[in-house]
Each structure stands twice: as C-alpha cells, then as structure tokens.
Scaffold this active site. Sequence first.
Site, PDB file in Angstrom:
ATOM      1  N   LYS A  14      22.486  84.797 -42.548  1.00  0.00           N
ATOM      2  CA  LYS A  14      21.998  86.217 -42.069  1.00  0.00           C
ATOM      3  C   LYS A  14      20.742  86.216 -43.019  1.00  0.00           C
ATOM      4  O   LYS A  14      19.655  86.993 -42.594  1.00  0.00           O
ATOM      5  CB  LYS A  14      23.194  87.333 -42.301  1.00  0.00           C
ATOM      6  CG  LYS A  14      23.992  87.026 -43.654  1.00  0.00           C
ATOM      7  CD  LYS A  14      25.193  88.175 -43.327  1.00  0.00           C
ATOM      8  CE  LYS A  14      25.815  88.259 -44.591  1.00  0.00           C
ATOM      9  NZ  LYS A  14      26.065  87.114 -45.453  1.00  0.00           N
ATOM     10  N   ARG A  89      30.367  95.432 -47.014  1.00  0.00           N
ATOM     11  CA  ARG A  89      31.113  94.335 -46.938  1.00  0.00           C
ATOM     12  C   ARG A  89      32.547  95.021 -47.184  1.00  0.00           C
ATOM     13  O   ARG A  89      33.498  94.081 -46.922  1.00  0.00           O
ATOM     14  CB  ARG A  89      30.996  93.432 -48.405  1.00  0.00           C
ATOM     15  CG  ARG A  89      30.106  92.396 -48.218  1.00  0.00           C
ATOM     16  CD  ARG A  89      30.470  91.771 -49.618  1.00  0.00           C
ATOM     17  NE  ARG A  89      29.926  90.216 -49.698  1.00  0.00           N
ATOM     18  CZ  ARG A  89      28.700  89.762 -49.691  1.00  0.00           C
ATOM     19  NH1 ARG A  89      27.512  90.505 -49.896  1.00  0.00           N
ATOM     20  NH2 ARG A  89      28.371  88.683 -49.892  1.00  0.00           N
ATOM     21  N   ARG A 125      23.427  74.154 -50.427  1.00  0.00           N
ATOM     22  CA  ARG A 125      22.113  75.137 -50.454  1.00  0.00           C
ATOM     23  C   ARG A 125      21.345  74.976 -52.083  1.00  0.00           C
ATOM     24  O   ARG A 125      21.981  74.860 -52.845  1.00  0.00           O
ATOM     25  CB  ARG A 125      22.857  76.541 -50.356  1.00  0.00           C
ATOM     26  CG  ARG A 125      21.956  77.378 -50.138  1.00  0.00           C
ATOM     27  CD  ARG A 125      22.190  78.843 -49.499  1.00  0.00           C
ATOM     28  NE  ARG A 125      23.193  79.736 -50.405  1.00  0.00           N
ATOM     29  CZ  ARG A 125      23.656  80.699 -50.055  1.00  0.00           C
ATOM     30  NH1 ARG A 125      23.302  81.326 -48.797  1.00  0.00           N
ATOM     31  NH2 ARG A 125      24.442  81.378 -50.488  1.00  0.00           N
ATOM     32  N   ARG A 158      22.917  78.194 -56.789  1.00  0.00           N
ATOM     33  CA  ARG A 158      23.440  79.341 -57.228  1.00  0.00           C
ATOM     34  C   ARG A 158      24.765  79.190 -57.722  1.00  0.00           C
ATOM     35  O   ARG A 158      25.615  78.268 -57.372  1.00  0.00           O
ATOM     36  CB  ARG A 158      23.565  80.643 -55.889  1.00  0.00           C
ATOM     37  CG  ARG A 158      22.694  81.266 -55.507  1.00  0.00           C
ATOM     38  CD  ARG A 158      22.698  82.047 -54.440  1.00  0.00           C
ATOM     39  NE  ARG A 158      23.743  82.694 -54.280  1.00  0.00           N
ATOM     40  CZ  ARG A 158      24.164  83.650 -53.221  1.00  0.00           C
ATOM     41  NH1 ARG A 158      23.395  83.870 -52.180  1.00  0.00           N
ATOM     42  NH2 ARG A 158      25.224  84.207 -52.936  1.00  0.00           N
ATOM     43  N   ARG A 169      34.946  83.114 -52.446  1.00  0.00           N
ATOM     44  CA  ARG A 169      34.068  83.921 -51.351  1.00  0.00           C
ATOM     45  C   ARG A 169      34.537  84.168 -49.922  1.00  0.00           C
ATOM     46  O   ARG A 169      34.411  85.064 -49.496  1.00  0.00           O
ATOM     47  CB  ARG A 169      32.736  83.392 -51.533  1.00  0.00           C
ATOM     48  CG  ARG A 169      32.170  83.955 -52.944  1.00  0.00           C
ATOM     49  CD  ARG A 169      30.812  83.221 -53.185  1.00  0.00           C
ATOM     50  NE  ARG A 169      29.782  83.708 -52.496  1.00  0.00           N
ATOM     51  CZ  ARG A 169      28.795  82.844 -52.099  1.00  0.00           C
ATOM     52  NH1 ARG A 169      28.671  81.525 -52.627  1.00  0.00           N
ATOM     53  NH2 ARG A 169      27.629  83.431 -51.304  1.00  0.00           N
TER      54      ARG A 169
HETATM   55  P1  AMP Z   1      25.455  87.356 -51.460  1.00  0.00           P
HETATM   56  O1  AMP Z   1      24.233  86.995 -51.914  1.00  0.00           O
HETATM   57  O2  AMP Z   1      25.331  88.572 -50.469  1.00  0.00           O
HETATM   58  O3  AMP Z   1      26.250  86.292 -51.093  1.00  0.00           O
HETATM   59  O4  AMP Z   1      26.302  88.254 -52.725  1.00  0.00           O
HETATM   60  C1  AMP Z   1      26.702  87.594 -53.710  1.00  0.00           C
HETATM   61  C2  AMP Z   1      27.702  88.308 -54.381  1.00  0.00           C
HETATM   62  O5  AMP Z   1      27.308  89.460 -54.757  1.00  0.00           O
HETATM   63  C3  AMP Z   1      28.934  88.868 -53.686  1.00  0.00           C
HETATM   64  O6  AMP Z   1      30.097  87.514 -53.875  1.00  0.00           O
HETATM   65  C4  AMP Z   1      29.474  89.932 -54.517  1.00  0.00           C
HETATM   66  O7  AMP Z   1      30.017  89.389 -55.945  1.00  0.00           O
HETATM   67  C5  AMP Z   1      28.336  90.510 -54.865  1.00  0.00           C
HETATM   68  N1  AMP Z   1      27.877  91.494 -53.707  1.00  0.00           N
HETATM   69  C6  AMP Z   1      26.600  91.499 -53.186  1.00  0.00           C
HETATM   70  N2  AMP Z   1      26.882  92.222 -52.103  1.00  0.00           N
HETATM   71  C7  AMP Z   1      28.116  93.130 -52.307  1.00  0.00           C
HETATM   72  C8  AMP Z   1      28.588  94.239 -51.739  1.00  0.00           C
HETATM   73  N3  AMP Z   1      28.238  94.933 -50.739  1.00  0.00           N
HETATM   74  N4  AMP Z   1      29.664  94.555 -52.123  1.00  0.00           N
HETATM   75  C9  AMP Z   1      30.257  94.019 -53.193  1.00  0.00           C
HETATM   76  N5  AMP Z   1      29.907  92.940 -53.907  1.00  0.00           N
HETATM   77  C10 AMP Z   1      28.523  92.520 -53.312  1.00  0.00           C
END
Ligand code: AMP
Length: 211
Positions: A14, A89, A125, A158, A169
């Site tokens: 996404k 989320r 990645r 990352r 995750r």
């Molecule tokens: P992402 O890059 O979207 O995979 O986000 C990386 C990490 O950021 C996630 O595993 C969460 O720990 C935190 N995170 C990002 N967006 C949210 C959200 N909307 N609610 C809670 N934690 C978030």
Amino acid sequence: MDIFVFLGAPGSGKGTQAKRLSVHAGFHHLSTGDILRAAIASGTALGTKAKGIIDSGELVPDSVMIELIGTTLASLPPKSRVILDGFPRTVAQAEALDSDPAMRVNRAVYFDIPEEELILRLTGRRICVQCGEPFHVVFMRPQKEGICDRCGGSLYQRSDDKGDVVKRRLEVFAATNDRLLEFYRGSQRLETIDADQPADQIQLNLSELCS
Ligand code: AMP
C-alpha cells in the site's frame, strides 16, 4: 478534503502504491509509519515515545495517533486529496476520522494478499534512506548493490523488518484487521483489490477506485 484510506498488512504494497499516486495523480500521501520514523530520526518527544513500541512490532496508542493525524490533516489545504497509509489501524482510529466532518473518509481500499507472501516481502525489503524508494533483495534489486537507482542514496533495512518483529507485526495486524474491514464494509465504503499482482496492474485498478 477527499480522503482515501489504504488498508492492508505490512508488506501488502500500500505504501508503494500510495507513493506512486502522489507522484502521478497529485494525492498527498500521509504514512503514519513514515511520520513516526521521521520523529525518531529527529529525536522529538513523539519519536522517543514511539521507538520502543515500533521496534517491538506493537501499535502506538490510539490517543497519540489520533492527535498526530488530526494535526497533520489540519495542516493541509482544505481541498486536498489525501491517501492515508497505515492509518487507521483500529476501529477507534477509524471512528475518530469520521467524527470530524472535515476528516470523513470517502473510501477504504483493502490490499488483499496471501499471508505467506508477506514474510518474504518484508524481510527482503530495503529502503532508500534519502527518498524512501523501496527495493527488494530478490524481487526488485537495485542496479548497484545497496544504492538507490532513483537518487543514489544508501539502502537500509527497517529495524522492524527483521525476523521476530515481522512475525509480531503480522499477528497485531491479524488481530485488528477484520473489525476495521467490517467498519468500512458496514458503511458501504470498502473496496478490495488483489494485491498479489504486478505493481503496474494494481496501479491501474487503483486509479479507477481513487478517481
Ligand atoms: P508502518 O510503516 O505503517 O508499517 O508502521 C510502522 C509502525 O509504526 C507500526 O508497526 C506501529 O508500531 C506504528 N504505527 C504506524 N501507524 C500506526 C497507527 N495508525 N496506529 C498505531 N501504530 C502505528
């Protein structure tokens, strides 16, 4: 404001698609993960709070995220077209968006992909430290090892794309996703796309859904 949310597991593509739509179709791409990583890199209070949570694969508390997205959306011009990537989320986050008419979501697009694909995608990645362009050690190798094709920046992995954190995750995603899909399905705003297709095909499908 025209708001689309992209839902899907970590690694479902996404973010890549949102980035493309921001370049080719003028959307503002807001990735809450990117905002949190930038906060960590610059050592803000938000970054300090989020770092341990992100590194363990858990979710940052709803109250923190809802305030963050509210402030970020309020800083955009009122007629913006926005893609939210990684937010909401949880149902509490989805409800917070709808509770403000200025932030109400037009459509949610769910990136559907088999779970076995995700571990491979996430652990392989690599991301450009400068422009954020994603690569993959098998599926999308850069021309020069460790260097971004687009801007020449270094590629990095990352900290949460490693082994056990990836597993956690995906568990967290599985525990919250059904309720979120139901939230948007119940209000006739949910579209699902097959995210296990070539990126160009997905982009074509999305251009229609987000027009
Ligand atoms: P992402 O890059 O979207 O995979 O986000 C990386 C990490 O950021 C996630 O595993 C969460 O720990 C935190 N995170 C990002 N967006 C949210 C959200 N909307 N609610 C809670 N934690 C978030």
